[in-house]
Design an enzyme around this catalytic site. Structure first.
Site, PDB file in Angstrom:
ATOM      1  N   ASP A   1       0.818  -1.207   0.000  1.00 32.45           N
ATOM      2  CA  ASP A   1       0.000   0.000   0.000  1.00 32.45           C
ATOM      3  C   ASP A   1       0.859   1.267   0.000  1.00 32.45           C
ATOM      4  O   ASP A   1       0.445   2.300  -0.524  1.00 32.45           O
ATOM      5  CB  ASP A   1      -0.923   0.000   1.211  1.00 32.45           C
ATOM      6  CG  ASP A   1      -2.061  -1.006   1.077  1.00 32.45           C
ATOM      7  OD1 ASP A   1      -2.277  -1.504  -0.051  1.00 32.45           O
ATOM      8  OD2 ASP A   1      -2.735  -1.293   2.077  1.00 32.45           O
ATOM      9  N   GLY A   2       2.061   1.187   0.568  1.00 34.85           N
ATOM     10  CA  GLY A   2       2.947   2.346   0.552  1.00 34.85           C
ATOM     11  C   GLY A   2       3.359   2.724  -0.858  1.00 34.85           C
ATOM     12  O   GLY A   2       3.424   3.907  -1.215  1.00 34.85           O
TER      13      GLY A   2
ATOM     14  N   ARG B   1       2.501   6.145  -3.131  1.00 32.73           N
ATOM     15  CA  ARG B   1       3.450   6.915  -3.941  1.00 32.73           C
ATOM     16  C   ARG B   1       2.913   7.093  -5.351  1.00 32.73           C
ATOM     17  O   ARG B   1       2.988   8.178  -5.941  1.00 32.73           O
ATOM     18  CB  ARG B   1       4.810   6.211  -3.984  1.00 32.73           C
ATOM     19  CG  ARG B   1       5.862   7.090  -4.668  1.00 32.73           C
ATOM     20  CD  ARG B   1       6.942   6.335  -5.361  1.00 32.73           C
ATOM     21  NE  ARG B   1       7.744   7.237  -6.184  1.00 32.73           N
ATOM     22  CZ  ARG B   1       8.619   6.840  -7.083  1.00 32.73           C
ATOM     23  NH1 ARG B   1       8.832   5.549  -7.278  1.00 32.73           N
ATOM     24  NH2 ARG B   1       9.285   7.721  -7.809  1.00 32.73           N
TER      25      ARG B   1
ATOM     26  N   ASN C   1      -4.738   9.411   1.530  1.00 25.54           N
ATOM     27  CA  ASN C   1      -5.174   8.883   2.823  1.00 25.54           C
ATOM     28  C   ASN C   1      -5.533   9.963   3.835  1.00 25.54           C
ATOM     29  O   ASN C   1      -6.670  10.036   4.283  1.00 25.54           O
ATOM     30  CB  ASN C   1      -4.095   7.981   3.422  1.00 25.54           C
ATOM     31  CG  ASN C   1      -4.287   6.531   3.060  1.00 25.54           C
ATOM     32  OD1 ASN C   1      -5.209   6.175   2.338  1.00 25.54           O
ATOM     33  ND2 ASN C   1      -3.416   5.683   3.578  1.00 25.54           N
TER      34      ASN C   1
ATOM     35  N   ARG D   1      -6.293  19.303  23.421  1.00 28.41           N
ATOM     36  CA  ARG D   1      -4.977  18.942  23.938  1.00 28.41           C
ATOM     37  C   ARG D   1      -4.842  17.439  23.788  1.00 28.41           C
ATOM     38  O   ARG D   1      -5.755  16.699  24.147  1.00 28.41           O
ATOM     39  CB  ARG D   1      -4.832  19.360  25.398  1.00 28.41           C
ATOM     40  CG  ARG D   1      -4.797  20.864  25.597  1.00 28.41           C
ATOM     41  CD  ARG D   1      -4.996  21.232  27.063  1.00 28.41           C
ATOM     42  NE  ARG D   1      -4.794  22.660  27.278  1.00 28.41           N
ATOM     43  CZ  ARG D   1      -5.695  23.595  27.000  1.00 28.41           C
ATOM     44  NH1 ARG D   1      -6.876  23.244  26.496  1.00 28.41           N
ATOM     45  NH2 ARG D   1      -5.425  24.876  27.218  1.00 28.41           N
TER      46      ARG D   1
ATOM     47  N   ASP E   1      -2.322  14.076  21.605  1.00 29.06           N
ATOM     48  CA  ASP E   1      -1.177  13.658  20.794  1.00 29.06           C
ATOM     49  C   ASP E   1      -1.264  14.154  19.357  1.00 29.06           C
ATOM     50  O   ASP E   1      -0.273  14.114  18.629  1.00 29.06           O
ATOM     51  CB  ASP E   1      -1.058  12.131  20.779  1.00 29.06           C
ATOM     52  CG  ASP E   1      -0.439  11.594  22.060  1.00 29.06           C
ATOM     53  OD1 ASP E   1      -0.098  12.404  22.946  1.00 29.06           O
ATOM     54  OD2 ASP E   1      -0.302  10.364  22.187  1.00 29.06           O
TER      55      ASP E   1
ATOM     56  N   THR F   1      -9.170   3.628   6.941  1.00 30.76           N
ATOM     57  CA  THR F   1      -8.661   2.330   7.400  1.00 30.76           C
ATOM     58  C   THR F   1      -7.177   2.378   7.752  1.00 30.76           C
ATOM     59  O   THR F   1      -6.564   1.337   7.970  1.00 30.76           O
ATOM     60  CB  THR F   1      -8.896   1.250   6.327  1.00 30.76           C
ATOM     61  OG1 THR F   1      -8.293   1.659   5.091  1.00 30.76           O
ATOM     62  CG2 THR F   1     -10.388   1.022   6.109  1.00 30.76           C
TER      63      THR F   1
ATOM     64  N   ALA G   1      -5.587  10.478  20.946  1.00 24.64           N
ATOM     65  CA  ALA G   1      -5.367  10.491  22.396  1.00 24.64           C
ATOM     66  C   ALA G   1      -5.680  11.860  23.001  1.00 24.64           C
ATOM     67  O   ALA G   1      -4.826  12.456  23.674  1.00 24.64           O
ATOM     68  CB  ALA G   1      -3.932  10.063  22.717  1.00 24.64           C
TER      69      ALA G   1
END
Length: 284
Positions: free
Chosen positions: A60-61, A65, A138, A166, A168, A179, A203
């Protein structure tokens, strides 16, 4: 018409598969163009003039690209899996020629995937503000820098302030990206037909912040609050958006001006992939 081949050059089997396809295409009288090795030529731009089909060889990477290369041009893209996940790809090494033959013969399902048009504003040490624009299939993500401390930032949608958060970070994803990072952060799996954006706090330091969906015409703005040291990073499809000597202050995200046309076997391919990858079920 040309066929653009985009292999993962770090995988010998992917390059070999691309070479075999190139030989077959040459026998069919189809012109072949190769994307360069990004690691060797990171600043080189791929010319897509005259390209009618793009084929990625990897995981998928590699397909991400390839998506960046074709951008908003709506050149059809088909992915051949030589990677570990293969959620976005539609065929394996044994089906390369058959798959591309079907793609050239318009015998595959075309899934129109919404894209993102991202603008990141930077502030230079002298106070000058300038922008960089990026494509994403994505997501756009905001994360903390190497210090790893909590981020303070404002979220707005189409000019309406939503909250000061506030935590991450924050992810703004397409349905395709739902996904990926967005799912890992607790967001929903969204059908590719959805053309809005998926917004997911990462988070958050509150029990009230939840993921939400926007319409296809909304604009999401993430503004870094100067309350804390602004050592923050924006990423488009996992690639950092940086400017040497300047710090990011704001990202503006909207639906891209063109979709990505991702070829697969049927309109059910998405749900089959969801079942296989996320629920551990074998293909029918």
């Amino acid at each position: 018409m040309k066929v653009l081949l985009i292999p993962n050059y770090a995988r010998k089997d992917a390059v070999a598969g691309a070479c075999s396809l190139a030989e077959w295409l040459d026998g069919q009288g189809v012109e072949v163009q190769w994307a360069h090795d990004k690691k060797k030529y990171p600043d080189k731009v791929v010319d897509t003039t005259g390209v009618g089909l793009a084929v990625s060889f990897g995981g998928d990477g590699t397909l991400l690209r390839a998506a960046k290369i074709v951008g908003y041009s709506e050149i059809p893209l088909v992915g051949i899996s030589y990677g570990h996940l293969g959620f976005l790809t539609c065929a394996g090494p044994d089906d390369v020629i058959e798959t591309v033959d079907d793609a050239l013969g318009h015998r595959m399902h075309a899934s129109h995937r919404a894209t993102l048009d991202i603008t990141v504003d930077f502030k230079a040490p002298d106070g000058t503000v300038f922008s960089k624009r990026r494509f994403a299939l994505n997501d756009l993500s905001l994360t903390h820098g190497v210090r790893g401390d909590m981020i303070v930032f404002d979220v707005a949608v189409s000019g309406h302030h939503v909250d000061t958060l506030r935590g991450d970070g924050f992810v703004v994803a397409t349905a395709t990206g739902s996904t990926g990072y967005a799912l890992a952060a607790g967001g929903p799996i969204v059908t590719p037909e959805f053309k809005g954006m998926v917004c997911v706090p990462v988070a958050p330091h509150t029990i009230l912040a939840r993921a939400f969906l926007t319409s296809s015409t909304d604009v999401v703005e993430l503004k870094i609050n100067p309350e804390r040291d602004p050592e923050r990073l924006f990423f488009a499809d996992g690639q950092p958006i940086v400017a040497e000597g300047a710090r990011p202050v704001r990202a503006t995200v909207r639906r891209g001006p063109g979709d990505l046309i991702l070829l697969d076997r049927s309109s059910k391919s998405f749900y089959q992939s969801v079942s296989r990858v996320f629920y551990g079920r074998d293909k029918d």
